[in-house]
Design a protein around this motif. Sequence first.
Motif, short mmCIF file in Angstrom:
data_model
loop_
_atom_site.label_atom_id
_atom_site.label_comp_id
_atom_site.label_asym_id
_atom_site.label_seq_id
_atom_site.Cartn_x
_atom_site.Cartn_y
_atom_site.Cartn_z
N ASP A 21 0.82 -1.22 0.00
CA ASP A 21 0.00 0.00 0.00
C ASP A 21 0.85 1.26 0.00
O ASP A 21 0.51 2.25 -0.66
CB ASP A 21 -0.94 0.00 1.22
CG ASP A 21 -2.09 -0.96 1.05
OD1 ASP A 21 -3.04 -0.61 0.35
OD2 ASP A 21 -2.04 -2.08 1.61
N GLU A 22 1.94 1.25 0.76
CA GLU A 22 2.78 2.44 0.84
C GLU A 22 3.39 2.76 -0.53
O GLU A 22 3.35 3.91 -0.99
CB GLU A 22 3.88 2.24 1.88
CG GLU A 22 4.78 3.46 2.05
CD GLU A 22 5.74 3.33 3.21
OE1 GLU A 22 6.66 4.18 3.34
OE2 GLU A 22 5.60 2.37 4.01
N ALA A 23 3.97 1.75 -1.18
CA ALA A 23 4.59 1.98 -2.48
C ALA A 23 3.56 2.37 -3.53
O ALA A 23 3.83 3.22 -4.40
CB ALA A 23 5.34 0.73 -2.92
N CYS A 24 2.37 1.79 -3.47
CA CYS A 24 1.31 2.14 -4.44
C CYS A 24 0.95 3.62 -4.33
O CYS A 24 0.87 4.33 -5.34
CB CYS A 24 0.08 1.27 -4.20
SG CYS A 24 0.22 -0.44 -4.76
N GLN A 25 0.71 4.07 -3.08
CA GLN A 25 0.32 5.48 -2.91
C GLN A 25 1.46 6.41 -3.28
O GLN A 25 1.25 7.46 -3.91
CB GLN A 25 -0.10 5.73 -1.46
CG GLN A 25 -0.78 7.08 -1.24
CD GLN A 25 -2.15 7.14 -1.88
OE1 GLN A 25 -3.01 6.30 -1.62
NE2 GLN A 25 -2.38 8.13 -2.74
N VAL A 35 -4.34 2.12 5.69
CA VAL A 35 -4.41 3.59 5.63
C VAL A 35 -3.14 4.26 6.14
O VAL A 35 -2.59 5.15 5.46
CB VAL A 35 -5.66 4.10 6.36
CG1 VAL A 35 -5.65 5.63 6.46
CG2 VAL A 35 -6.92 3.65 5.61
N PRO A 36 -2.59 3.90 7.32
CA PRO A 36 -1.33 4.54 7.73
C PRO A 36 -0.21 4.32 6.73
O PRO A 36 0.65 5.19 6.53
CB PRO A 36 -1.02 3.87 9.08
CG PRO A 36 -2.32 3.36 9.57
CD PRO A 36 -3.10 2.98 8.34
N LEU A 37 -0.20 3.14 6.08
CA LEU A 37 0.82 2.86 5.08
C LEU A 37 0.66 3.79 3.87
O LEU A 37 1.65 4.32 3.33
CB LEU A 37 0.73 1.41 4.63
CG LEU A 37 1.05 0.36 5.71
CD1 LEU A 37 0.68 -1.03 5.21
CD2 LEU A 37 2.52 0.42 6.10
N ARG A 38 -0.56 4.01 3.45
CA ARG A 38 -0.79 4.89 2.30
C ARG A 38 -0.46 6.34 2.64
O ARG A 38 0.10 7.06 1.81
CB ARG A 38 -2.24 4.77 1.84
CG ARG A 38 -2.57 3.40 1.29
CD ARG A 38 -3.98 3.35 0.73
NE ARG A 38 -4.39 1.98 0.44
CZ ARG A 38 -5.59 1.64 -0.01
NH1 ARG A 38 -6.49 2.59 -0.25
NH2 ARG A 38 -5.90 0.38 -0.25
N VAL A 39 -0.78 6.75 3.85
CA VAL A 39 -0.42 8.12 4.25
C VAL A 39 1.10 8.26 4.27
O VAL A 39 1.64 9.29 3.86
CB VAL A 39 -1.04 8.46 5.63
CG1 VAL A 39 -0.50 9.79 6.14
CG2 VAL A 39 -2.56 8.50 5.52
N ALA A 40 1.80 7.22 4.73
CA ALA A 40 3.26 7.26 4.73
C ALA A 40 3.80 7.38 3.30
O ALA A 40 4.76 8.12 3.04
CB ALA A 40 3.82 6.01 5.40
N GLY A 41 3.18 6.66 2.36
CA GLY A 41 3.59 6.78 0.96
C GLY A 41 3.33 8.15 0.39
O GLY A 41 4.15 8.69 -0.38
#
Length: 356
Positions: A167-171, A198-204
């Motif tokens: 998720d992080e890399a995608c975002q 969600v936290p992973l996507r915000v980090a990305g």
Amino acid sequence: MSTIYDVAKLAGVSPKTVSRVVNGDAPVGRKTRDKVEAAIRELKYVPSSAARMMRSNRSGLIGVVTGAISRTAELVDPKGLPDLFILQGIQQIVAERDLTLMIADTAGQVEKVPSLLRTFQQHRVEGLIYVADYHKKVAFEPTPPNCPLVLANCYDAEATPAILPDDEACQRSLVERLIAHGHRRIGFLTLDPAMDAVPLRVAGYRAALEAAGIGYQPELVEIGYHNGDAFAHQRLSEALDRFLALPRRPTVICCGNDEMAMRLYGLLRTRGILVPEEISVAGFDNYRAIAETLYPPLSTVELPYAEMGRRAAKLLLSMISEKVSPPHEPVRVEGGVFWRSSVIDLEPDRQTSKGG
């Protein structure tokens, strides 16, 4: 129902010779093989897979526990699709290896999972895959060492081998693409922060901004949906109004999923705001029934569900054959950005205008 002894009698050979032809585990002369195969066709003999399994200690069966089947009626809802796509990826690899996939559906009752896993073990499956409907933490009883388990779209505290979306890399990839197209005021409407993704996507999102020298601004991040939110549309509308009330509103708004982006299109249009001419919109999932049919078509990033299924199946088969040691950390699978016309290229001077 014909038996191996019936075939042997008709072909004029021993039952052991019939077994050799059926199982291919010893050489048999061509004429003898032809006689046995002709007898099998005439008698419509079906070899016993259970007997072969007992002899070889291999069942050729892979068990999958999922909720995808009971949600098939919900295919109009993108939230019902992830585990179905993962299942398709698993089936592709299992079929290529000439194995048989056995599927048990939870009917939406996660408490049934342990008993379903045990049932599969009783049927001597060679390995198991549990497929979750979204990225989350799970907890099950350990499976015996001779029946490896792989988790797909979920993980646990026991370091069970797991395949997860990155998720992080995608975002981060999506936001990097937005920045490359001239956007620096990037709004972000997230899903429920209690969800693991969600936290992973915000980090990305933050990592992409920081890499471009753009400071993180908390006022540009809003919660679009909560899980089970009965007032999702109202919450989304209020979050959009807060964006629009900013002295410099976003030039593009990233959404937690494509369904949210679809709703956002309507909310912007009811306010007389053109997409993408005045505010661009980006989604997440690449749910094509939405992304390709919206006008303008939606730029989004794909959650690689089918590839996750393929990776889960390959990992499990490698564990069964003992060709690899199971990974101690989840394997994360990155998805690609699908660029469509919902995001406009910005002129440099537009960044300082009231509209963005």
